[in-house]
Design a protein around this motif. Structure first.
Motif, PDB file in Angstrom:
ATOM      1  N   LYS A  59      -4.396   1.984  -7.961  1.00 19.44           N
ATOM      2  CA  LYS A  59      -4.447   0.682  -7.282  1.00 19.44           C
ATOM      3  C   LYS A  59      -4.673   0.850  -5.786  1.00 19.44           C
ATOM      4  CE  LYS A  59      -1.268  -3.235  -6.660  1.00 19.44           C
ATOM      5  NZ  LYS A  59       0.070  -3.736  -6.987  1.00 19.44           N
ATOM      6  N   TRP A  60      -4.083   1.887  -5.175  1.00 16.55           N
ATOM      7  CA  TRP A  60      -4.184   2.099  -3.722  1.00 16.55           C
ATOM      8  C   TRP A  60      -4.928   3.390  -3.386  1.00 16.55           C
ATOM      9  CZ3 TRP A  60      -2.944  -2.195  -1.365  1.00 16.55           C
ATOM     10  CH2 TRP A  60      -1.959  -3.025  -1.894  1.00 16.55           C
TER      11      TRP A  60
ATOM     12  N   PRO B 124       0.816  -1.219   0.000  1.00 18.96           N
ATOM     13  CA  PRO B 124       0.000   0.000   0.000  1.00 18.96           C
ATOM     14  C   PRO B 124       0.852   1.273   0.000  1.00 18.96           C
ATOM     15  CG  PRO B 124      -0.826  -1.548   1.640  1.00 18.96           C
ATOM     16  CD  PRO B 124       0.466  -2.113   1.128  1.00 18.96           C
TER      17      PRO B 124
END
Lengths: 363, 363
Positions: free
Chosen positions: A178-179, A147
């Motif tokens: 994505k995070w 993360p």
């Protein structure tokens, strides 16, 4: 709160005053106050009351700034005393101890040292000179396997002056998504022909100032462009520090923005003539090489001599009056930061002295 | 980094714009820029280059500021964009997570919320109205039984306007010595007749600005006076935020300091006439009482009505246009912050409206 000494800024503070040929200053020749006053065609300066002004910043100024972006209005903008403070406000607002941050090296020390001071875990991805000061895409991908809370990009980069190609920017945004990572892009060296990376991503933030190409560092006027909720949170935090930038600075900033086209042309002319002087010098100096950036005022010159950059810079300034910030301040040896901010004759003389130093030192 | 909303500042931001009678503003009537320019008898403003200026601040300005203290020279002074930023820089430089801080309540929220945001343990000692807004000396002594890193005193206090008597100041310094605690004294409301507490202690620090009595909040110019080593450490930290206050603000600050006597007389006149108006009104209004401070622009008015201060302030402003910051912003109910910064006729009209509200609301 423990905080490393800011090497570049301290080097500047300690050495700038005694420079004869300052080839490392990142701001184009600063304007005189009187020149800026003369651009105040609407006589805005005649009617300034010296109170706190509009706390979030003069709406007319924020309107002008928002026009630098594709998708901003005044509620997406807040002001700060320079771009460093803008960056610091963003970092303090977004990060908590333990958060992961990704940035790039060589780069601007604030992006690593300040989050580290807050107890964050910073990954500084290497920019490879042989790749044109770009990161390795495999390494970039790997950094996003865990993360990520915040990515900090300096675009054009300080010190290399380079800009990520569009495809790489897109890839970076995909990785951020994505995070849901925040993407802070310090665009203090951005020129109008460059799009803002912040416009391409919902969690994109842009910071900048009037210091570099506008030649108005003395205003200490920077800004943050970002999502409205974030701007609100930053405005709450500003109550604990600057409160407001004040009506005088806001009005002078507005005058500068109203005359942006003229100031940008002035900058383009200074920068292109300085670049030309550097290019011509490079043809004669085989101990140095440079990845010439496409835009902006800074670049990162490689020298072929067996001497650490801090030592070289000390000797060079002492013996020849030529002032560079050493690569060591950016975590990258055998380089110096070379800027395109001075008149060509001055640049040529300074660079010739550098050549003379390299010949005579025999390293 | 979690940080509480700064209640006073947000209340000001949210309510100030729609005020008809602003009886809570802490700055004497602000100057026009043109008035300040007219005081520039040496034409310093004609020769300003808009670069970063001297990074630690114009030495001429620091010299003028150092003269406000008994034992300071220019190396004991650094600049900031207002007194809040000065305080924040001191707090960030001195404190680490877990450190103990002592301050006083009612008081300025920055002194508790900011150290708390850094993970420090803050003891806010009560100031008792019945003791003239002074602390209980037994409670004060007890607070120093454990190690203390920093004591933050606001002198004159915001909101009460009160000043610790000399004997109590001396006692506080003795207690600080026990732990070599730093003593940060926010003296933004200090007038020349008041000595600086910082002068009486080796670890004493003073912060202030040109905002309050000088009527120049729009300059956003504050400063820190402290031991030279601390000033160095703060200057390193400033590289991560403001870098410098810049030559324009420094020069205008210098002009203001050169004309300090005139500006102080102007302030004294405004404040004393406003105090007179308040005193006269208090003789006619038995629902209110005030411990009249000896100096400065703020005071903390007690009202005898069964309504929380925030609600009272909302109603009062909506119905009568009279603007106060409620005591709740300072953690102390049934009070409002009343300032001495406006013309007497304006003050009288606003206060009479307040009386009318108290009568008609029948609380």
């Amino acid at each position: 709160m423990e905080l490393n000494v800011f090497s570049t800024e301290q080097w500047m503070t300690d050495h700038e005053g005694s420079a004869i040929f300052n080839l490392t200053d990142t701001c184009v020749r600063p304007l005189m106050l009187s020149e800026l006053q003369a651009m105040d065609h609407d006589h805005l300066l005649d009617h300034i009351t010296m109170d706190y002004g509009t706390i979030a910043g003069d709406p007319r100024l924020r309107k002008e700034i928002s026009a630098l972006y594709e998708n901003a209005d005044i509620d997406n903008i807040t002001l700060a005393n320079g771009c460093n403070e803008a960056n610091k406000l963003v970092i303090e607002t977004l990060l908590e101890k333990g958060d992961r941050v990704i940035t790039f090296t060589p780069g601007y020390q604030l992006f690593t040292s300040y989050p580290e001071s807050m107890g964050c875990c910073v990954t500084a991805l290497k920019l490879y000179e042989e790749k044109g000061w770009l990161p390795d895409e495999t390494e970039l991908g790997k950094a996003f396997e865990q993360p990520v809370k915040l990515v900090i990009l300096n675009q054009p980069n300080n010190p290399t002056g380079t800009v990520f190609p569009l495809a790489l920017q897109d890839k970076l945004v995909v990785l951020c998504r994505k995070w849901n990572a925040w993407l802070l892009v310090d665009e203090v060296y951005r020129t109008p022909q460059l799009p803002s990376v912040s416009d391409s991503y919902a969690y994109g933030i842009s910071t900048a100032s009037l210091s570099k190409t506008m030649g108005l560092a003395g205003l200490r006027l920077g800004w943050i462009k970002g999502p409205e909720d974030l701007i609100h949170a930053i405005n709450y935090r500003r109550d604990y520090s600057l409160i407001s930038t004040g009506p005088l600075i806001d009005t002078l900033g507005l005058v500068a923005m109203q005359n942006r086209e003229f100031l940008q042309k002035r900058a383009d002319s200074i920068i292109s003539r300085a670049r030309q002087a550097v290019s011509e010098w490079l043809e004669t100096e085989n101990k140095c090489s440079l990845i010439m950036p496409k835009t902006g005022t800074v670049s990162f010159l490689r020298y072929d001599a067996d001497i650490p950059s801090a030592e070289l810079c000390e000797q060079l300034q002492e013996q020849y009056g030529v002032f560079f910030v050493p690569g060591s301040c950016f975590g990258c040896e055998h380089h110096v930061r070379l800027s395109f901010t001075k008149d060509p004759e001055y640049m040529k003389e300074g660079l010739q002295r550098f050549s003379q130093y390299l010949r005579e030192s025999g390293k």
